[in-house]
Design an enzyme around this catalytic site. Structure first.
Site, PDB file in Angstrom:
ATOM      1  N   ASP A 239     -23.184   4.813 -34.976  1.00  0.00           N
ATOM      2  CA  ASP A 239     -21.898   4.324 -34.461  1.00  0.00           C
ATOM      3  C   ASP A 239     -21.980   3.111 -33.545  1.00  0.00           C
ATOM      4  O   ASP A 239     -20.968   2.489 -33.265  1.00  0.00           O
ATOM      5  CB  ASP A 239     -21.215   5.431 -33.650  1.00  0.00           C
ATOM      6  N   ASP A 263     -19.518   1.744 -29.434  1.00  0.00           N
ATOM      7  CA  ASP A 263     -18.827   3.033 -29.341  1.00  0.00           C
ATOM      8  C   ASP A 263     -18.939   3.547 -27.907  1.00  0.00           C
ATOM      9  O   ASP A 263     -18.492   2.880 -26.991  1.00  0.00           O
ATOM     10  CB  ASP A 263     -19.386   3.992 -30.397  1.00  0.00           C
ATOM     11  N   ARG A 319     -12.939   7.748 -19.786  1.00  0.00           N
ATOM     12  CA  ARG A 319     -14.034   8.670 -20.149  1.00  0.00           C
ATOM     13  C   ARG A 319     -15.264   8.526 -19.253  1.00  0.00           C
ATOM     14  O   ARG A 319     -16.318   8.109 -19.692  1.00  0.00           O
ATOM     15  CB  ARG A 319     -14.469   8.460 -21.598  1.00  0.00           C
TER      16      ARG A 319
END
Ligand SMILES: *[C@@H]1O[C@H](CO)[C@@H](O)[C@H](O)[C@H]1NC(C)=O
Ligand SMILES: *[C@@H]1O[C@H](CO)[C@@H](O)[C@H](O)[C@H]1NC(C)=O
Ligand SMILES: *[C@@H]1O[C@H](CO)[C@@H](O)[C@H](O)[C@H]1NC(C)=O
Length: 441
Positions: A239, A263, A319
């Protein structure tokens, strides 16, 4: 007895043959043996299952006791400091750093670092006990039979290795770098950049990543890649994470600087546990850390991760981390920048936030530190999300939940992490350090 020329010739030939056989035994480019498994999927499933069995053993049945031990260390260190103010040139401002940083012999005693982790990843031994492997070659052209001297050659070995760098270098990975168990990647003493593709820890244990810059990882379509001395196989797409941790345990990431990957900067998924991310500096990135990627991976309930003494800095969006299912101790970090939120999650994660500093952005819509993803109050009211000793600035607020479970974790109130007002100092040296041989770092 005198030997005939023929005897001598035979003797010489035999000696050469024996030497050649011995050399072939240890030759770097020996054709790769393969395992018995019939497909790559089967191989990785088998490896993940073995690793998760190990993870289950590493899982702390009583995280509260574990955290108390951690916090006691912090408190002891605090007490020491208030008794005698340190005046030397080296400033190790938190218990992890105090374990090694101010020792001028760090370069001849590198493996000491393996005793310095705290929090859930405290057992991570990395390559301790193994030999030193020196990366001399920044190239990454050979994925099936990596060249000796490259980082890839070191990380796929089956034995414990302490990997260091001969000089400063930029390693541009051509595909994901699949790291095997019992490895330390130790960038101290050089400026090491790892770019181009992600570092993958899949089905492994005991890995330490320390003192490197990880950035500009991008997705790759996959292909044939060696992941250990005895196996290579076809890998599907990667990713473009910075570090991707799957089904792995006893992992410690310390003093890394990470930014601008495609990512996540650090993703931890698929039944991983016993992990600490500490003393690191994160900048210029949207999805910073994802701990638990799927609502259906209930095995992530065993995920236990400590996030300590990090600086979440400029250009970050969200996040830090985003969590599912597990137990997350977020302690003494400095959150100076976020655009959406700092700590989020869903699927009943337990998040204990202690002694952090949260400085909210000016945007009035982003003052909340926390974010519950796609969950109504009726669902999330029982999730245990606690803020203890955190410093809130510029209107930041942490929306706590889990009142009815509070008692289960309440004892931590009595042994607090350092108050958030000390965070600037505790995280002062987050990110890579400029270590010089013979001097404290
Ligand atoms: C691999 O296959 C051979 C032959 O079938 C068997 O003897 C051996 O035990 C197998 N090895 C493993 C690790 O399963
Ligand atoms: C890997 O590290 C663990 C923990 O130190 C140790 O028990 C194990 O023997 C190591 N494995 C190798 C191959 O060195
Ligand atoms: C904080 O949580 C409570 C429930 O615990 C909820 O009613 C409230 O709307 C939340 N506040 C904000 C600003 O999100």
């Amino acid at each position: 007895m005198a030997r005939s020329p023929l005897h001598v010739l035979l003797y010489v030939l035999a000696t050469v043959a024996v030497a050649a056989a011995a050399a072939a035994e240890t030759a770097v480019h020996k054709p790769p043996p393969t395992t018995n498994v019939t497909s790559d999927e089967e191989y990785w499933a088998k490896r993940a299952e073995e690793a998760r069995a190990y993870s289950r053993a590493a899982y702390v049945a009583d995280p509260v006791a574990e955290l108390n031990r951690f916090n006691q260390d912090v408190q002891r260190a605090t007490t020491r400091r208030s008794l005698a103010r340190y005046r030397g040139p080296c400033l190790a401002t938190n218990p992890i750093d105090r374990c090694w940083r101010c020792r001028s012999n760090w370069a001849s005693d590198r493996q000491r670092l393996a005793t310095c982790a705290r929090g859930f990843g405290h057992s991570a031994m990395g390559g301790a006990g193994g030999r030193t492997y020196v990366v001399t070659d920044p190239s990454d052209d050979e994925l099936i039979i990596p060249k000796k001297g490259t980082l890839r050659y070191g990380v796929i070995q089956d034995r414990a290795l302490w990997i260091v760098f001969a000089r400063s270098m930029v390693i541009k990975l051509s595909q994901e770098l699949i790291v095997n168990s019992n490895k330390t990647i130790d960038g101290r003493g050089a400026q090491v950049h790892i770019t181009g593709a992600q570092i993958t820890l899949q089905g492994v244990k005991h890995v330490i990543i320390h003192g490197v810059r990880i950035h500009h990882s991008v997705p790759h379509s996959g292909g044939m890649i060696r992941d250990s001395k005895h196996h290579y196989g076809h890998r599907t797409r990667s990713d473009g994470d910075g570090i991707s941790i799957l089904s792995s345990s006893n992992i410690w990431i310390d003093h890394v600087s990470m930014w601008s990957c495609a990512d996540g900067l650090i993703d931890v998924v698929s039944g991983s546990t016993a992990i600490t991310v500490s003393n690191s500096h994160f900048t210029k990135h949207d999805h910073v850390m994802l701990f638990g990627a799927s609502n259906s991976e209930t095995q992530d309930a065993m995920m236990q991760i400590t996030v300590a003494f990090n600086h979440f800095g400029k250009g970050l969006v969200q996040r830090m981390p985003r969590c599912r299912f597990g137990f997350f101790h977020v302690v003494n970090n400095d959150y100076t920048h976020w655009q959406m939120y700092a700590i989020g999650g869903n699927r009943d994660p337990t998040i204990i936030s202690q002694g952090n500093r949260f400085i909210a952005p000016d945007d009035g819509n982003a003052k909340e530190v926390t974010k519950r993803e796609y969950a109504p109050y009726s669902e999330y009211k029982d999730w245990v999300w606690k803020s203890q000793g955190d410093v809130m600035m510029n209107g930041a607020f942490f929306n706590e939940s889990g009142g009815q479970n509070e008692r289960r974790y309440g004892q931590m109130d009595f042994i607090p992490a350092k108050n958030g007002k000390y965070v600037g100092k505790l995280t002062q040296f987050a990110g890579t350090l400029g270590c010089r041989v013979g001097k404290p770092c």
